[in-house]
Write a protein that holds these residues in place. Structure first.
Motif, short mmCIF file in Angstrom:
data_model
loop_
_atom_site.label_atom_id
_atom_site.label_comp_id
_atom_site.label_asym_id
_atom_site.label_seq_id
_atom_site.Cartn_x
_atom_site.Cartn_y
_atom_site.Cartn_z
N ILE A 44 25.50 33.87 53.36
CA ILE A 44 25.83 34.09 51.95
C ILE A 44 26.79 35.28 51.85
O ILE A 44 26.61 36.29 52.53
CB ILE A 44 24.55 34.38 51.14
CG1 ILE A 44 23.57 33.22 51.23
CG2 ILE A 44 24.88 34.72 49.69
CD1 ILE A 44 24.08 31.90 50.67
N ILE A 45 27.80 35.13 51.00
CA ILE A 45 28.75 36.22 50.74
C ILE A 45 28.57 36.65 49.29
O ILE A 45 28.69 35.85 48.37
CB ILE A 45 30.21 35.79 50.97
CG1 ILE A 45 30.40 35.32 52.40
CG2 ILE A 45 31.16 36.93 50.62
CD1 ILE A 45 31.76 34.68 52.65
N TYR A 46 28.28 37.93 49.13
CA TYR A 46 28.20 38.55 47.81
C TYR A 46 29.54 39.24 47.60
O TYR A 46 29.85 40.23 48.25
CB TYR A 46 27.03 39.53 47.79
CG TYR A 46 26.84 40.29 46.50
CD1 TYR A 46 26.74 39.63 45.28
CD2 TYR A 46 26.69 41.67 46.52
CE1 TYR A 46 26.53 40.34 44.11
CE2 TYR A 46 26.48 42.37 45.35
CZ TYR A 46 26.39 41.70 44.15
OH TYR A 46 26.18 42.41 42.99
N ASN A 47 30.36 38.68 46.72
CA ASN A 47 31.72 39.16 46.51
C ASN A 47 31.81 39.93 45.20
O ASN A 47 31.40 39.44 44.15
CB ASN A 47 32.69 37.97 46.47
CG ASN A 47 34.12 38.42 46.28
OD1 ASN A 47 34.73 38.91 47.21
ND2 ASN A 47 34.64 38.26 45.08
N VAL A 48 32.34 41.14 45.28
CA VAL A 48 32.57 41.96 44.09
C VAL A 48 34.08 42.16 43.97
O VAL A 48 34.70 42.73 44.87
CB VAL A 48 31.85 43.32 44.19
CG1 VAL A 48 32.06 44.12 42.91
CG2 VAL A 48 30.37 43.14 44.50
N THR A 49 34.66 41.66 42.90
CA THR A 49 36.08 41.83 42.65
C THR A 49 36.24 42.93 41.60
O THR A 49 35.61 42.88 40.55
CB THR A 49 36.73 40.53 42.17
OG1 THR A 49 36.49 39.52 43.16
CG2 THR A 49 38.23 40.70 41.99
N VAL A 50 37.08 43.92 41.93
CA VAL A 50 37.24 45.09 41.06
C VAL A 50 38.72 45.32 40.79
O VAL A 50 39.54 45.25 41.69
CB VAL A 50 36.66 46.35 41.74
CG1 VAL A 50 36.89 47.59 40.88
CG2 VAL A 50 35.19 46.18 42.06
N SER A 51 39.04 45.60 39.53
CA SER A 51 40.36 46.09 39.16
C SER A 51 40.19 47.55 38.78
O SER A 51 39.43 47.87 37.85
CB SER A 51 40.93 45.30 37.98
OG SER A 51 42.17 45.85 37.58
N ILE A 52 40.85 48.44 39.51
CA ILE A 52 40.68 49.87 39.30
C ILE A 52 41.97 50.46 38.72
O ILE A 52 43.07 50.14 39.17
CB ILE A 52 40.27 50.60 40.61
CG1 ILE A 52 39.92 52.05 40.38
CG2 ILE A 52 41.30 50.41 41.70
CD1 ILE A 52 38.63 52.28 39.66
N ASN A 53 41.82 51.31 37.72
CA ASN A 53 42.99 51.91 37.07
C ASN A 53 43.80 52.75 38.07
O ASN A 53 43.24 53.37 38.97
CB ASN A 53 42.55 52.81 35.92
CG ASN A 53 41.99 52.05 34.75
OD1 ASN A 53 41.73 50.84 34.82
ND2 ASN A 53 41.76 52.74 33.66
N LEU A 79 46.20 40.48 46.85
CA LEU A 79 47.66 40.42 46.81
C LEU A 79 48.14 39.44 45.74
O LEU A 79 47.39 38.57 45.29
CB LEU A 79 48.20 40.01 48.17
CG LEU A 79 47.85 40.94 49.34
CD1 LEU A 79 48.43 40.39 50.63
CD2 LEU A 79 48.37 42.35 49.08
N LEU A 80 49.37 39.58 45.37
CA LEU A 80 50.03 38.70 44.40
C LEU A 80 49.32 38.68 43.05
O LEU A 80 49.30 37.67 42.36
CB LEU A 80 50.16 37.28 44.97
CG LEU A 80 50.87 37.16 46.33
CD1 LEU A 80 50.85 35.73 46.81
CD2 LEU A 80 52.28 37.71 46.26
N GLY A 106 46.09 47.92 36.76
CA GLY A 106 45.30 48.45 37.86
C GLY A 106 45.49 47.62 39.12
O GLY A 106 46.16 46.59 39.12
N VAL A 107 44.86 48.07 40.18
CA VAL A 107 44.93 47.41 41.48
C VAL A 107 43.61 46.69 41.72
O VAL A 107 42.54 47.25 41.46
CB VAL A 107 45.19 48.44 42.60
CG1 VAL A 107 45.34 47.76 43.95
CG2 VAL A 107 46.44 49.27 42.28
#
Length: 101
Positions: A2-11, A45-46, A52-53
């Motif tokens: 199982i993959i617990y994925n956290v996607t974050v956009s940081i200022n 990417l892209l 933010g990144v």
């Protein structure tokens, strides 16, 4: 697996501090719970970086039971630490994936 994925956009204004903190504190704390076998920390990417990144932090565990125990016993506290340190400076969402062989 199982993959617990956290996607974050940081200022942008806290980006460098956040990356360093994730590498030296937060990911280490998540791994120290003992529920995950490995992790990956990757820049998306892209993606539009106007506000933010974006990053994907992936934590691998052997089964859903381990993830559910982690979520019930550790996730709230660890997420609160991120919010306390970077409140209003990020957006995050979580997904759970199952490896397909």
């Amino acid at each position: 697996m199982i993959i617990y994925n956290v996607t974050v956009s940081i200022n942008h204004d806290v980006h460098d501090e956040w990356v360093q903190w994730m590498k030296t504190v937060h990911i280490t704390d998540v791994m120290a719970t003992g529920f995950f076998l490995e992790n990956r920390f990757a820049r998306v990417l892209l993606a539009d970086e106007t506000d933010g990144v974006s990053y994907s932090i992936q934590y691998m565990c052997k089964n859903m039971a381990d993830l559910q125990i982690y979520q019930g016993s550790h996730a709230q506290r660890l997420q609160a630490e991120v919010k306390e340190k970077f409140d209003g400076k990020f957006a995050a969402f979580r997904t759970v994936l199952e490896m397909v062989d």
